[in-house]
Write a protein that holds these residues in place. Structure first.
Motif, mmCIF file in Angstrom:
data_model
loop_
_atom_site.group_PDB
_atom_site.id
_atom_site.type_symbol
_atom_site.label_atom_id
_atom_site.label_comp_id
_atom_site.label_asym_id
_atom_site.label_seq_id
_atom_site.Cartn_x
_atom_site.Cartn_y
_atom_site.Cartn_z
ATOM 1 N N HIS A 1 -6.085 33.006 4.794
ATOM 2 C CA HIS A 1 -5.695 33.854 5.926
ATOM 3 C C HIS A 1 -4.192 34.148 6.004
ATOM 4 O O HIS A 1 -3.804 35.249 6.368
ATOM 5 C CB HIS A 1 -6.152 33.193 7.239
ATOM 6 C CG HIS A 1 -7.633 32.989 7.318
ATOM 7 N ND1 HIS A 1 -8.518 34.005 7.604
ATOM 8 C CD2 HIS A 1 -8.397 31.885 7.114
ATOM 9 C CE1 HIS A 1 -9.770 33.549 7.594
ATOM 10 N NE2 HIS A 1 -9.725 32.254 7.293
ATOM 11 N N ALA A 2 -3.371 33.155 5.695
ATOM 12 C CA ALA A 2 -1.928 33.343 5.912
ATOM 13 C C ALA A 2 -1.199 33.887 4.691
ATOM 14 O O ALA A 2 -0.241 34.652 4.826
ATOM 15 C CB ALA A 2 -1.299 32.015 6.336
ATOM 16 N N ILE B 1 -6.884 27.809 5.859
ATOM 17 C CA ILE B 1 -6.143 28.766 6.698
ATOM 18 C C ILE B 1 -4.962 29.361 5.933
ATOM 19 O O ILE B 1 -4.715 30.566 5.965
ATOM 20 C CB ILE B 1 -5.667 28.060 7.995
ATOM 21 C CG1 ILE B 1 -6.862 27.647 8.844
ATOM 22 C CG2 ILE B 1 -4.723 28.972 8.781
ATOM 23 C CD1 ILE B 1 -6.499 26.784 10.031
ATOM 24 N N ILE B 2 -4.270 28.492 5.219
ATOM 25 C CA ILE B 2 -3.077 28.963 4.492
ATOM 26 C C ILE B 2 -3.466 29.892 3.340
ATOM 27 O O ILE B 2 -2.918 30.993 3.199
ATOM 28 C CB ILE B 2 -2.275 27.753 3.961
ATOM 29 C CG1 ILE B 2 -1.680 26.981 5.137
ATOM 30 C CG2 ILE B 2 -1.165 28.206 3.015
ATOM 31 C CD1 ILE B 2 -1.121 25.645 4.759
ATOM 32 N N ARG C 1 -7.656 27.988 13.504
ATOM 33 C CA ARG C 1 -7.459 26.547 13.764
ATOM 34 C C ARG C 1 -8.414 26.069 14.854
ATOM 35 O O ARG C 1 -8.956 24.957 14.781
ATOM 36 C CB ARG C 1 -6.010 26.282 14.170
ATOM 37 C CG ARG C 1 -5.050 26.333 12.988
ATOM 38 C CD ARG C 1 -3.649 25.973 13.407
ATOM 39 N NE ARG C 1 -2.762 25.889 12.248
ATOM 40 C CZ ARG C 1 -1.534 26.375 12.197
ATOM 41 N NH1 ARG C 1 -1.027 26.984 13.269
ATOM 42 N NH2 ARG C 1 -0.801 26.250 11.118
ATOM 43 N N MET D 1 1.866 32.834 10.440
ATOM 44 C CA MET D 1 1.229 31.635 10.999
ATOM 45 C C MET D 1 1.427 31.509 12.503
ATOM 46 O O MET D 1 0.825 30.639 13.139
ATOM 47 C CB MET D 1 1.760 30.389 10.287
ATOM 48 C CG MET D 1 1.303 30.320 8.823
ATOM 49 S SD MET D 1 1.933 28.901 7.935
ATOM 50 C CE MET D 1 0.965 27.605 8.696
ATOM 51 N N ILE E 1 -4.467 33.223 13.304
ATOM 52 C CA ILE E 1 -4.286 31.891 12.719
ATOM 53 C C ILE E 1 -4.656 30.815 13.748
ATOM 54 O O ILE E 1 -5.330 29.823 13.420
ATOM 55 C CB ILE E 1 -2.833 31.706 12.245
ATOM 56 C CG1 ILE E 1 -2.518 32.713 11.120
ATOM 57 C CG2 ILE E 1 -2.601 30.274 11.774
ATOM 58 C CD1 ILE E 1 -3.282 32.473 9.844
ATOM 59 N N ARG E 2 -4.252 31.032 15.009
ATOM 60 C CA ARG E 2 -4.618 30.064 16.066
ATOM 61 C C ARG E 2 -6.135 30.033 16.259
ATOM 62 O O ARG E 2 -6.732 28.985 16.479
ATOM 63 C CB ARG E 2 -3.914 30.434 17.380
ATOM 64 C CG ARG E 2 -2.438 30.063 17.394
ATOM 65 C CD ARG E 2 -1.874 30.154 18.804
ATOM 66 N NE ARG E 2 -1.694 31.533 19.221
ATOM 67 C CZ ARG E 2 -0.562 32.225 19.000
ATOM 68 N NH1 ARG E 2 0.455 31.644 18.397
ATOM 69 N NH2 ARG E 2 -0.457 33.474 19.400
ATOM 70 N N GLU F 1 -6.632 23.129 7.187
ATOM 71 C CA GLU F 1 -5.323 23.786 7.122
ATOM 72 C C GLU F 1 -5.126 24.496 5.769
ATOM 73 O O GLU F 1 -4.545 25.581 5.717
ATOM 74 C CB GLU F 1 -4.219 22.748 7.333
ATOM 75 C CG GLU F 1 -2.832 23.337 7.559
ATOM 76 C CD GLU F 1 -2.715 24.098 8.884
ATOM 77 O OE1 GLU F 1 -3.571 23.917 9.765
ATOM 78 O OE2 GLU F 1 -1.753 24.886 9.027
#
Length: 308
Positions: A221-222, A217-218, A208, A199, A204-205, A214
């Protein structure tokens, strides 16, 4: 990828061969013989038993004969349990230990990964501190303490589960939970550190900055990159759960592999001990190979480095 799989399989076979060889010669260093007991056998009976099991031959001949039997899938008869084959004994006990291990691993993953993700997403919050303190406690407290505590509270005080025995669905809960908690603690800490590293990266940035939610993203991607350390840990952890369950089986009186693992060295039952060690060796090698392959699938950079 095929070359990697072939390499892992070759290494696994080599490990099993070394393990089998070491076990064979080490068990023969145990004092006494398999046929020693409180009642002294007549010399001609002991000589006949040694001849039956091939113990009257030189050790190197015994070793070659044992390797030939294993290569044919024959683990030979038990030396202390008359008329029973080692494969038969393992076949009866192993499903119990395997069921316990699979359930414990499922609980560990179900607790550890969500706890680690929450701790990473809410870094330096109360949830983070609570999850990591709980994980540290889970690592520090041994299973032979957790087991009796759970049995006393949930079994004796609340009466929800039986504290010993095997045969009812509820009998699985307390031993599986006891076995799972330390592993869940390690998984939570690995998940947190992996997620924090992922992260903090640029993609990840960028996600965002594009305004993605969020949760997206988690999850999208994360999580894949963040779970790489966990997947690498799962192979050895599963093998440790299966091979380490004998303490839990003793506490909760479960008829799994643990009873034979403890009794075989004391009985000097060479063939049973060798068979059990070989089984655990196969499990550990298989679990590590699957873990390595899953890690390579999740992490393309590791796959590229391994192909070089």
């Amino acid at each position: 990828m095929f070359r990697i799989i072939l390499s892992r399989l070759t290494q696994g076979v080599l490990v099993l061969f070394v393990l089998l060889t070491l076990t064979f010669f080490l068990v023969r260093q145990l004092p006494g013989s398999p046929f020693q007991s409180e009642r002294q056998l007549a010399p001609h009976i002991e000589a006949k038993l040694n001849e039956t099991y091939g113990l009257d031959k030189p050790v190197h001949i015994q070793y070659v004969n044992y390797l030939k039997s294993v290569a044919k899938g024959d683990l030979m008869p038990s030396m202390k349990r008359e008329t029973r084959e080692v494969s038969e004994i393992i076949g009866q006990a192993f499903p119990v230990s395997a069921t316990l291990g699979v359930c414990a691993m499922a609980i560990a993953v179900g607790i550890g990964i969500p706890a680690g993700v929450i701790a990473a997403v809410r870094r330096n919050s109360f949830a983070d501190y609570a999850a990591m303190v709980g994980a540290l406690v889970g690592i520090c407290v041994p299973t032979f303490v957790i087991g009796p505590l759970l049995a006393t509270y949930f079994g004796i005080n609340l009466g929800w589960f039986r504290v010993a025995g095997w045969g009812q669905p509820g009998d699985l809960v307390l031993p599986a939970l006891t076995l799972a908690l330390p592993t869940a603690a390690y998984i939570a800490r690995l998940t947190r550190s992996g997620m924090l590293e992922v992260m903090s990266q640029d993609f990840i940035r960028t996600a965002r900055a594009k305004g993605l939610p969020e949760s997206t993203i988690i999850v999208r991607h994360a999580l894949r990159g963040g779970l790489v350390p966990v997947v690498a840990f799962l192979g050895p952890a599963f093998a440790a759960i299966i091979s380490g369950s004998f303490v839990i089986e003793s506490i909760f009186q479960i008829p799994g592999m643990g009873q034979h693992f403890v009794q075989a060295p004391g009985d000097r039952d060479y063939t049973l001990l060798q068979g059990i060690v070989l089984l655990f060796g196969v499990l550990i090698v298989a679990a590590n190979i699957l873990s390595d392959l899953a890690t390579l699938w999740l992490n393309p950079r590791a796959r590229t480095a391994d192909n070089k």
